[in-house]
Motif scaffolding. Sequence first.
Motif, PDB file in Angstrom:
ATOM      1  N   LEU A  90       0.832  -1.201   0.000  1.00  8.90           N
ATOM      2  CA  LEU A  90       0.000   0.000   0.000  1.00  8.90           C
ATOM      3  C   LEU A  90       0.864   1.248   0.000  1.00  8.90           C
ATOM      4  O   LEU A  90       0.573   2.219  -0.719  1.00  8.90           O
ATOM      5  CB  LEU A  90      -0.914  -0.017   1.237  1.00  8.90           C
ATOM      6  N   TYR A  91       1.915   1.215   0.790  1.00 14.29           N
ATOM      7  CA  TYR A  91       2.839   2.352   0.855  1.00 14.29           C
ATOM      8  C   TYR A  91       3.428   2.646  -0.520  1.00 14.29           C
ATOM      9  O   TYR A  91       3.444   3.795  -0.977  1.00 14.29           O
ATOM     10  CB  TYR A  91       3.950   2.034   1.856  1.00 14.29           C
ATOM     11  N   LEU A  92       3.890   1.611  -1.205  1.00 16.25           N
ATOM     12  CA  LEU A  92       4.491   1.785  -2.523  1.00 16.25           C
ATOM     13  C   LEU A  92       3.468   2.264  -3.551  1.00 16.25           C
ATOM     14  O   LEU A  92       3.762   3.140  -4.373  1.00 16.25           O
ATOM     15  CB  LEU A  92       5.138   0.480  -2.983  1.00 16.25           C
ATOM     16  N   GLU A  93       2.281   1.702  -3.506  1.00 15.89           N
ATOM     17  CA  GLU A  93       1.228   2.138  -4.427  1.00 15.89           C
ATOM     18  C   GLU A  93       0.898   3.608  -4.210  1.00 15.89           C
ATOM     19  O   GLU A  93       0.679   4.366  -5.164  1.00 15.89           O
ATOM     20  CB  GLU A  93      -0.037   1.297  -4.216  1.00 15.89           C
ATOM     21  N   SER A  94       0.885   4.027  -2.943  1.00 16.44           N
ATOM     22  CA  SER A  94       0.511   5.403  -2.617  1.00 16.44           C
ATOM     23  C   SER A  94       1.536   6.414  -3.110  1.00 16.44           C
ATOM     24  O   SER A  94       1.186   7.566  -3.377  1.00 16.44           O
ATOM     25  CB  SER A  94       0.333   5.546  -1.097  1.00 16.44           C
ATOM     26  N   GLN A  95       2.798   5.993  -3.227  1.00 18.72           N
ATOM     27  CA  GLN A  95       3.831   6.920  -3.696  1.00 18.72           C
ATOM     28  C   GLN A  95       3.589   7.334  -5.154  1.00 18.72           C
ATOM     29  O   GLN A  95       4.105   8.355  -5.612  1.00 18.72           O
ATOM     30  CB  GLN A  95       5.222   6.293  -3.561  1.00 18.72           C
ATOM     31  N   LYS A  96       2.795   6.536  -5.862  1.00 17.67           N
ATOM     32  CA  LYS A  96       2.552   6.801  -7.283  1.00 17.67           C
ATOM     33  C   LYS A  96       1.292   7.632  -7.516  1.00 17.67           C
ATOM     34  O   LYS A  96       1.044   8.077  -8.630  1.00 17.67           O
ATOM     35  CB  LYS A  96       2.429   5.476  -8.044  1.00 17.67           C
ATOM     36  N   GLU A  97       0.489   7.817  -6.466  1.00 18.85           N
ATOM     37  CA  GLU A  97      -0.792   8.495  -6.619  1.00 18.85           C
ATOM     38  C   GLU A  97      -0.723   9.919  -6.081  1.00 18.85           C
ATOM     39  O   GLU A  97      -0.296  10.146  -4.953  1.00 18.85           O
ATOM     40  CB  GLU A  97      -1.890   7.724  -5.881  1.00 18.85           C
ATOM     41  N   GLU A  98      -1.149  10.856  -6.881  1.00 16.96           N
ATOM     42  CA  GLU A  98      -1.178  12.247  -6.464  1.00 16.96           C
ATOM     43  C   GLU A  98      -2.110  12.407  -5.264  1.00 16.96           C
ATOM     44  O   GLU A  98      -3.253  11.957  -5.263  1.00 16.96           O
ATOM     45  CB  GLU A  98      -1.667  13.134  -7.614  1.00 16.96           C
ATOM     46  N   GLY A  99      -1.600  13.029  -4.209  1.00 12.41           N
ATOM     47  CA  GLY A  99      -2.400  13.262  -3.028  1.00 12.41           C
ATOM     48  C   GLY A  99      -2.538  12.072  -2.099  1.00 12.41           C
ATOM     49  O   GLY A  99      -3.257  12.147  -1.102  1.00 12.41           O
ATOM     50  N   LYS A 100      -1.862  10.964  -2.410  1.00 13.62           N
ATOM     51  CA  LYS A 100      -1.968   9.763  -1.584  1.00 13.62           C
ATOM     52  C   LYS A 100      -0.669   9.418  -0.860  1.00 13.62           C
ATOM     53  O   LYS A 100      -0.653   8.507  -0.033  1.00 13.62           O
ATOM     54  CB  LYS A 100      -2.396   8.566  -2.440  1.00 13.62           C
ATOM     55  N   LYS A 101       0.412  10.097  -1.153  1.00 14.13           N
ATOM     56  CA  LYS A 101       1.689   9.775  -0.533  1.00 14.13           C
ATOM     57  C   LYS A 101       1.620   9.967   0.982  1.00 14.13           C
ATOM     58  O   LYS A 101       1.006  10.913   1.469  1.00 14.13           O
ATOM     59  CB  LYS A 101       2.805  10.657  -1.098  1.00 14.13           C
ATOM     60  N   PHE A 102       2.262   9.063   1.706  1.00 10.57           N
ATOM     61  CA  PHE A 102       2.323   9.216   3.157  1.00 10.57           C
ATOM     62  C   PHE A 102       3.601   8.577   3.683  1.00 10.57           C
ATOM     63  O   PHE A 102       4.214   7.740   3.026  1.00 10.57           O
ATOM     64  CB  PHE A 102       1.092   8.591   3.826  1.00 10.57           C
ATOM     65  N   GLN A 103       4.000   9.014   4.848  1.00  6.46           N
ATOM     66  CA  GLN A 103       5.088   8.374   5.578  1.00  6.46           C
ATOM     67  C   GLN A 103       4.482   7.408   6.585  1.00  6.46           C
ATOM     68  O   GLN A 103       3.420   7.675   7.143  1.00  6.46           O
ATOM     69  CB  GLN A 103       5.923   9.403   6.334  1.00  6.46           C
ATOM     70  N   PHE A 104       5.182   6.304   6.822  1.00  9.67           N
ATOM     71  CA  PHE A 104       4.786   5.392   7.889  1.00  9.67           C
ATOM     72  C   PHE A 104       5.970   5.289   8.840  1.00  9.67           C
ATOM     73  O   PHE A 104       7.078   4.894   8.438  1.00  9.67           O
ATOM     74  CB  PHE A 104       4.401   4.021   7.345  1.00  9.67           C
ATOM     75  N   PHE A 105       5.739   5.648  10.092  1.00  9.13           N
ATOM     76  CA  PHE A 105       6.828   5.818  11.050  1.00  9.13           C
ATOM     77  C   PHE A 105       7.770   4.617  11.091  1.00  9.13           C
ATOM     78  O   PHE A 105       8.991   4.766  11.067  1.00  9.13           O
ATOM     79  CB  PHE A 105       6.247   6.081  12.444  1.00  9.13           C
ATOM     80  N   HIS A 106       7.237   3.418  11.157  1.00  7.69           N
ATOM     81  CA  HIS A 106       8.079   2.233  11.328  1.00  7.69           C
ATOM     82  C   HIS A 106       8.780   1.806  10.048  1.00  7.69           C
ATOM     83  O   HIS A 106       9.591   0.880  10.073  1.00  7.69           O
ATOM     84  CB  HIS A 106       7.263   1.076  11.892  1.00  7.69           C
ATOM     85  N   PHE A 107       8.482   2.444   8.945  1.00 10.87           N
ATOM     86  CA  PHE A 107       9.230   2.180   7.714  1.00 10.87           C
ATOM     87  C   PHE A 107      10.325   3.218   7.495  1.00 10.87           C
ATOM     88  O   PHE A 107      11.035   3.165   6.491  1.00 10.87           O
ATOM     89  CB  PHE A 107       8.284   2.164   6.504  1.00 10.87           C
ATOM     90  N   ASN A 108      10.460   4.168   8.417  1.00  9.51           N
ATOM     91  CA  ASN A 108      11.454   5.245   8.274  1.00  9.51           C
ATOM     92  C   ASN A 108      12.766   4.917   8.964  1.00  9.51           C
ATOM     93  O   ASN A 108      13.355   5.756   9.629  1.00  9.51           O
ATOM     94  CB  ASN A 108      10.902   6.559   8.851  1.00  9.51           C
ATOM     95  N   ILE A 109      13.239   3.679   8.856  1.00  9.48           N
ATOM     96  CA  ILE A 109      14.492   3.341   9.516  1.00  9.48           C
ATOM     97  C   ILE A 109      15.673   3.812   8.676  1.00  9.48           C
ATOM     98  O   ILE A 109      15.593   3.899   7.452  1.00  9.48           O
ATOM     99  CB  ILE A 109      14.601   1.833   9.809  1.00  9.48           C
ATOM    100  N   GLU A 110      16.762   4.125   9.340  1.00  8.16           N
ATOM    101  CA  GLU A 110      17.967   4.632   8.684  1.00  8.16           C
ATOM    102  C   GLU A 110      18.788   3.468   8.154  1.00  8.16           C
ATOM    103  O   GLU A 110      19.264   2.636   8.915  1.00  8.16           O
ATOM    104  CB  GLU A 110      18.795   5.461   9.680  1.00  8.16           C
TER     105      GLU A 110
END
Length: 445
Positions: free
Chosen positions: A304-324
């Motif tokens: 879902l995260y990856l799909e959302s990166q391609k959609e205008e207005g749907k991009k989001f960050q998910f805290f637990h996927f923001n690892i360094e």
Amino acid sequence: MIHLFCLDNMCFAIDTNSGLVHVVDEVVYDLLTDESFKCRHKVEEIEKKYGKEATEEAILEINYLIVNNMLYTEDPSPVNKIKPAVKAMCLNMTHDCNLRCEYCFASQGSYNGERSYMSYETGKKAFDYLVKNSGTRRNLEVDFFGGEPLMNFETIKKLVSYGRSIEDKYNKHFRFTVTTNGVLLDDEKIDYINENMDNVVLSIDGRKSTNDRMRKTVNKMGSYDIIVNNFKKFVAKRMDKDYFARGTFTAYNLDFSEDVRHMRDLGFDKISVEPVVANPEEKYALLEEHLEILKNEYEKLARLYLESQKEEGKKFQFFHFNIELDGGPCIYKRSIGCGAGTEYVAVTPAGEFYPCHQFVGQEEFIIGNVDEGIVNEPIVSKFKNVSVNDKPVCKDCWAKYYCSGGCHANAYNFNHNFDVPYDVGCELEKKRIECSIYIKAKLSE
């Protein structure tokens, strides 16, 4: 030590000690499985599957990585323990709340004690202690927490003003965070918070049915309809400043990716939905029997995260996927973790110091107070000396330098031992790490 996994036809090899992540083909993956490249008869089996030339080329690649310290690297040398300085505080502005969330670790805001509010004088002493015991650290973190901190809003404003008034004197800069359930979030508070808070945590569990099952008012009514428009208005005014819409999933919503989807569709583009930590006897607790469902749900969320990166207005960050994944903290920080009790303390309305907010109310963990500072050195030493490589379960775990051994409070509350981590939490953390790596690889294609 290495860790191998595949997700959606992509295969990965993680070198634990260096943190290097390799995207590998199926030949390399099979050769690395159980170190098959070292065993002649296993190599012969792989040659039958992929051909001799492809197999030999893959073995050369593996040996190149090993020789050049990119695979099977040595564990970093133990680091000398440094004297930490306090750099962050959680101020419990209230031991009271206007919600009665069923899963609340703080006993619906009271922390198993009397309902109370932090005074300006107590908060001021906490600020003074922080600036005087933070060493050369310039940026200091203060989280206004509760219960519900906005029930003590006027004191928060006074403390922010006081903090700003002493920054130049001590060559410090405060970064303020507030965590709120949103019930009291009116226009005045929205404008003040957006102007003065560096980060904000908005508590909402996702879909109305999910949220209202656990997050009820004192009158046992659902809170969703009260808070959702407040949060949408807040986020619309927040612009590019940091915040997270933060929820909790339980055994009642194992399909938690749908709650993330709902929060995204509400317009929240910074989201954190975390697993409940609860006594296994509670009906809403997450158990070992739920793990496979939850791991699959994290994979679904990654897609879902990856799909959302391609959609205008749907991009989001998910805290637990923001690892360094590109460098991260030094080996010392990766070994000892959050710094509870040494670099971070929680302060109660009475001015007591605890190692973190999740220990508040367990009086055996009081480590000091705003008048005397940190005085309970035996307890502090327990936190100071907990290293991921000292934990029997952790030292041979591939994920140890990502999670640093997990949450001390969860380990103690479940196992009464800092050296034995909360196993359900460990399994979910490892899955989140795999999904984070998969996402980064897909976005780099």
